[in-house]
Design a protein around this motif. Structure first.
Motif, PDB file in Angstrom:
ATOM      1  N   ASN A   1       0.824  -1.225   0.000  1.00 11.68           N
ATOM      2  CA  ASN A   1       0.000   0.000   0.000  1.00 11.68           C
ATOM      3  C   ASN A   1       0.853   1.268   0.000  1.00 11.68           C
ATOM      4  O   ASN A   1       0.578   2.207  -0.750  1.00 11.68           O
ATOM      5  CB  ASN A   1      -0.937  -0.005   1.210  1.00 11.68           C
ATOM      6  N   TYR A   2       1.888   1.298   0.840  1.00 14.74           N
ATOM      7  CA  TYR A   2       2.739   2.489   0.882  1.00 14.74           C
ATOM      8  C   TYR A   2       3.543   2.647  -0.409  1.00 14.74           C
ATOM      9  O   TYR A   2       3.802   3.769  -0.855  1.00 14.74           O
ATOM     10  CB  TYR A   2       3.681   2.427   2.078  1.00 14.74           C
ATOM     11  N   SER A   3       3.966   1.540  -0.991  1.00 15.26           N
ATOM     12  CA  SER A   3       4.706   1.617  -2.248  1.00 15.26           C
ATOM     13  C   SER A   3       3.843   2.255  -3.334  1.00 15.26           C
ATOM     14  O   SER A   3       4.300   3.084  -4.121  1.00 15.26           O
ATOM     15  CB  SER A   3       5.174   0.226  -2.677  1.00 15.26           C
ATOM     16  N   GLU A   4       2.569   1.880  -3.368  1.00 15.81           N
ATOM     17  CA  GLU A   4       1.636   2.468  -4.342  1.00 15.81           C
ATOM     18  C   GLU A   4       1.401   3.943  -4.036  1.00 15.81           C
ATOM     19  O   GLU A   4       1.354   4.783  -4.931  1.00 15.81           O
ATOM     20  CB  GLU A   4       0.312   1.708  -4.305  1.00 15.81           C
ATOM     21  N   GLU A   5       1.270   4.254  -2.754  1.00 17.01           N
ATOM     22  CA  GLU A   5       0.940   5.626  -2.345  1.00 17.01           C
ATOM     23  C   GLU A   5       2.098   6.585  -2.577  1.00 17.01           C
ATOM     24  O   GLU A   5       1.891   7.732  -3.032  1.00 17.01           O
ATOM     25  CB  GLU A   5       0.563   5.630  -0.866  1.00 17.01           C
ATOM     26  N   TRP A   6       3.317   6.156  -2.284  1.00 16.68           N
ATOM     27  CA  TRP A   6       4.470   7.057  -2.334  1.00 16.68           C
ATOM     28  C   TRP A   6       5.091   7.170  -3.728  1.00 16.68           C
ATOM     29  O   TRP A   6       5.855   8.098  -3.988  1.00 16.68           O
ATOM     30  CB  TRP A   6       5.551   6.581  -1.361  1.00 16.68           C
ATOM     31  N   SER A   7       4.794   6.238  -4.598  1.00 15.21           N
ATOM     32  CA  SER A   7       5.454   6.218  -5.909  1.00 15.21           C
ATOM     33  C   SER A   7       4.659   6.978  -6.958  1.00 15.21           C
ATOM     34  O   SER A   7       3.422   6.933  -6.980  1.00 15.21           O
ATOM     35  CB  SER A   7       5.656   4.773  -6.364  1.00 15.21           C
ATOM     36  N   THR A   8       5.375   7.640  -7.822  1.00 16.66           N
ATOM     37  CA  THR A   8       4.742   8.296  -8.975  1.00 16.66           C
ATOM     38  C   THR A   8       4.709   7.361 -10.179  1.00 16.66           C
ATOM     39  O   THR A   8       4.086   7.664 -11.189  1.00 16.66           O
ATOM     40  CB  THR A   8       5.515   9.573  -9.351  1.00 16.66           C
ATOM     41  N   GLU A   9       5.387   6.231 -10.050  1.00 19.87           N
ATOM     42  CA  GLU A   9       5.469   5.252 -11.137  1.00 19.87           C
ATOM     43  C   GLU A   9       4.285   4.293 -11.019  1.00 19.87           C
ATOM     44  O   GLU A   9       4.108   3.630  -9.993  1.00 19.87           O
ATOM     45  CB  GLU A   9       6.782   4.470 -11.030  1.00 19.87           C
ATOM     46  N   LYS A  10       3.459   4.233 -12.026  1.00 16.94           N
ATOM     47  CA  LYS A  10       2.270   3.382 -11.976  1.00 16.94           C
ATOM     48  C   LYS A  10       2.317   2.345 -13.097  1.00 16.94           C
ATOM     49  O   LYS A  10       2.704   2.646 -14.222  1.00 16.94           O
ATOM     50  CB  LYS A  10       0.986   4.222 -12.106  1.00 16.94           C
ATOM     51  N   SER A  11       1.926   1.123 -12.765  1.00 13.13           N
ATOM     52  CA  SER A  11       1.839   0.065 -13.770  1.00 13.13           C
ATOM     53  C   SER A  11       0.957  -1.043 -13.234  1.00 13.13           C
ATOM     54  O   SER A  11       0.712  -1.141 -12.026  1.00 13.13           O
ATOM     55  CB  SER A  11       3.227  -0.495 -14.104  1.00 13.13           C
ATOM     56  N   LYS A  12       0.481  -1.865 -14.125  1.00 14.25           N
ATOM     57  CA  LYS A  12      -0.274  -3.047 -13.727  1.00 14.25           C
ATOM     58  C   LYS A  12       0.709  -4.208 -13.590  1.00 14.25           C
ATOM     59  O   LYS A  12       1.726  -4.243 -14.251  1.00 14.25           O
ATOM     60  CB  LYS A  12      -1.345  -3.369 -14.766  1.00 14.25           C
ATOM     61  N   GLY A  13       0.368  -5.145 -12.732  1.00 10.88           N
ATOM     62  CA  GLY A  13       1.238  -6.305 -12.621  1.00 10.88           C
ATOM     63  C   GLY A  13       1.460  -6.722 -11.186  1.00 10.88           C
ATOM     64  O   GLY A  13       0.849  -6.181 -10.256  1.00 10.88           O
ATOM     65  N   PRO A  14       2.337  -7.685 -10.971  1.00 14.11           N
ATOM     66  CA  PRO A  14       2.581  -8.244  -9.641  1.00 14.11           C
ATOM     67  C   PRO A  14       3.161  -7.212  -8.681  1.00 14.11           C
ATOM     68  O   PRO A  14       3.810  -6.242  -9.077  1.00 14.11           O
ATOM     69  CB  PRO A  14       3.598  -9.375  -9.912  1.00 14.11           C
ATOM     70  N   TRP A  15       2.956  -7.458  -7.380  1.00  9.26           N
ATOM     71  CA  TRP A  15       3.367  -6.486  -6.360  1.00  9.26           C
ATOM     72  C   TRP A  15       4.880  -6.452  -6.146  1.00  9.26           C
ATOM     73  O   TRP A  15       5.439  -5.390  -5.878  1.00  9.26           O
ATOM     74  CB  TRP A  15       2.664  -6.798  -5.032  1.00  9.26           C
ATOM     75  N   ALA A  16       5.569  -7.606  -6.248  1.00  7.14           N
ATOM     76  CA  ALA A  16       6.993  -7.641  -5.913  1.00  7.14           C
ATOM     77  C   ALA A  16       7.843  -6.759  -6.833  1.00  7.14           C
ATOM     78  O   ALA A  16       8.640  -5.942  -6.349  1.00  7.14           O
ATOM     79  CB  ALA A  16       7.498  -9.075  -5.900  1.00  7.14           C
ATOM     80  N   PRO A  17       7.726  -6.883  -8.163  1.00  2.77           N
ATOM     81  CA  PRO A  17       8.547  -6.000  -9.009  1.00  2.77           C
ATOM     82  C   PRO A  17       8.194  -4.529  -8.851  1.00  2.77           C
ATOM     83  O   PRO A  17       9.038  -3.661  -9.081  1.00  2.77           O
ATOM     84  CB  PRO A  17       8.249  -6.493 -10.431  1.00  2.77           C
ATOM     85  N   LYS A  18       6.981  -4.229  -8.420  1.00  2.57           N
ATOM     86  CA  LYS A  18       6.625  -2.826  -8.174  1.00  2.57           C
ATOM     87  C   LYS A  18       7.419  -2.279  -6.988  1.00  2.57           C
ATOM     88  O   LYS A  18       7.958  -1.164  -7.048  1.00  2.57           O
ATOM     89  CB  LYS A  18       5.125  -2.694  -7.906  1.00  2.57           C
ATOM     90  N   ILE A  19       7.490  -3.054  -5.907  1.00  8.45           N
ATOM     91  CA  ILE A  19       8.206  -2.579  -4.721  1.00  8.45           C
ATOM     92  C   ILE A  19       9.679  -2.362  -5.033  1.00  8.45           C
ATOM     93  O   ILE A  19      10.257  -1.321  -4.702  1.00  8.45           O
ATOM     94  CB  ILE A  19       8.019  -3.573  -3.556  1.00  8.45           C
TER      95      ILE A  19
END
Length: 427
Positions: free
Chosen positions: A133-151
């Motif tokens: 949740n915090y990774s999504e909230e704090w990041s300006t980079e948005k994409s669809k897909g799995p949570w691990a590569p996003k973090i």
């Protein structure tokens, strides 16, 4: 009390989901028997076992160990996400250093599914919910897909924004690790790629492309640990590798308080674990010649250079450009190919790192061998979270003897195993 690794073994890491893949007890038994063979011991010498896995029901550890022997020893099942294998190793080390046992088995295995990691219990709070949740909230980079590569991708983006790191720096890490894996017969992937192929592969998140992400894998690894008295009584000083320092850290308030995407990916956990090891041992990063670190994604390897003190904070890009992270540079990072190429069966990864470093210190790594090593460092992290850092050195700094039937090559070991006649207790 001093603790030594006196035997290691692992399976080849393979792509999961195939019908003919061996089940976890078979993989675990192969890794354990190889570690026993390497040490020259029998299972009756083992006084306790710490067994790590993530995907499996309760007491899979017992079922795996029973494939080799049923002697009534204590067996502890360990789950610490991607750092599970090294957490099992840490637990065994703690039992021996505390004087409870003189010889222990650390075992890790995984039988996984195809594709990215998924959460298995949607009807309850997820252990990584705040990280996601915090990774999504704090990041300006948005994409669809799995949570691990996003973090981890977001951690890479933060490093770029703070220090001017370029996407090419992350790609160069993947290029290095894929190249290293061509020399490792245990690796799931042994393909060599150009830097351009890595950069142009499918975009995943932030600076990450597909060839900068580790695969899921099936596999197992094992290590046998003992105290100094046991090691000397069994005349194993030529192959004994001392665990000089060992630390396991978890998240503290800095994970969320500093609003750092790098800390969400474990940067501060890694930094604190490394600092604990360096303080305890008096060894500094410049004395380390080889590192196996947790490159689940190239971004994590990059930020971990700085967390472990391999280079100055903010200087990882320069460290990479100068080739200081590979053969001919200051320290060889992931000579095995790392998770990106060797594969990442979660419970086995930490034990595979241990095996590689022990082979390197013993001079048995064949085409991957690094010369003139004094110290080796292991780093394994799991979100949620836990980080294990272990420092190794050889007990006998002279060139030890290697038995005629000892090898770090799986093809050689398979021939030896085919020739051996040994009883294998079954349930």
């Amino acid at each position: 009390m001093r603790v030594f690794v006196i035997g290691v073994g692992m399976t080849k890491f393979i792509k999961p989901g195939k019908d003919d893949n061996p089940d976890y007890p078979i993989m675990a038994a192969q890794a354990t028997r190889r570690a026993l063979h390497d040490s020259g011991l029998t299972f009756k010498d083992i006084k306790m076992a710490a067994v790590g896995y993530v995907y499996g029901d309760s007491t899979c550890g017992q079922r795996a160990v029973y494939e080799v022997g049923m002697t009534g020893i204590p067996i502890y099942n360990v789950n610490n996400n991607c750092s599970t294998g090294s957490s099992a190793l840490h637990l065994a080390q703690q039992f021996i250093s505390g004087g409870l046992y003189d010889c222990a088995l650390a075992l890790g295995f995984e039988k996984m599914e195809k594709g990215s990691l998924t959460l298995k219990f949607p009807d309850r709070t997820q252990p990584v919910d705040k990280l996601v949740n915090y990774s999504e909230e704090w990041s300006t980079e948005k994409s669809k897909g799995p949570w691990a590569p996003k973090i981890f991708g977001n951690a890479g983006v933060e490093h770029m924004q703070k220090y001017g790191t370029k996407p090419e720096h992350f790609a160069k890490i993947a290029f290095k690790n894929h190249l290293h894996s061509t020399r490792n017969p245990y690796s799931q992937f042994r393909d060599k790629y150009t830097l351009e192929e890595i950069i142009k592969s499918q975009k995943i998140h932030g600076p990450l492309t597909k060839l900068q992400c580790c695969p899921t894998s099936d596999g197992a690894g094992a290590a046998i640990l003992c105290n100094e008295k046991f090691m000397l009584e069994h005349n194993l000083q030529d192959q004994a590798i001392e665990i000089v320092g060992c630390a396991l850290t978890t998240d503290n308030e800095s994970t969320f308080a500093q609003k750092s995407l790098m800390n969400l990916a474990g940067y501060d956990m890694s930094r604190r674990a490394a600092e604990q090891v360096y303080k305890k041992t008096g060894v500094n990063p410049k004395q380390i010649g080889v590192v196996e670190l947790h490159d689940c994604f190239s971004a994590n390897e990059l930020i971990t250079y700085e967390a472990l003190g391999l280079c100055e904070v903010g200087k990882a890009g320069e460290f990479i450009d100068k080739g200081e992270n590979t053969y001919g540079g200051r320290v060889v990072v992931n000579p095995s190919g790392g998770l990106i190429s060797k594969g990442h069966p979660l419970g086995a990864t930490g034990l595979a790192q241990c095996a590689e470093l022990c082979w390197q210190l013993r001079g048995m790594a064949e085409d991957r061998q690094i010369q003139n090593l004094n110290y080796a460092l292991q780093h394994n992290i799991g979100l949620g979270g836990a980080c294990v850092v272990i420092l190794y050195k050889k007990y006998n700094q002279k060139n030890g003897k290697v038995r005629a039937d000892q090898s770090a090559n799986p093809d050689v070991l398979e021939k030896i195993e085919a020739q051996k006649q040994q009883e294998r207790p079954r349930l």
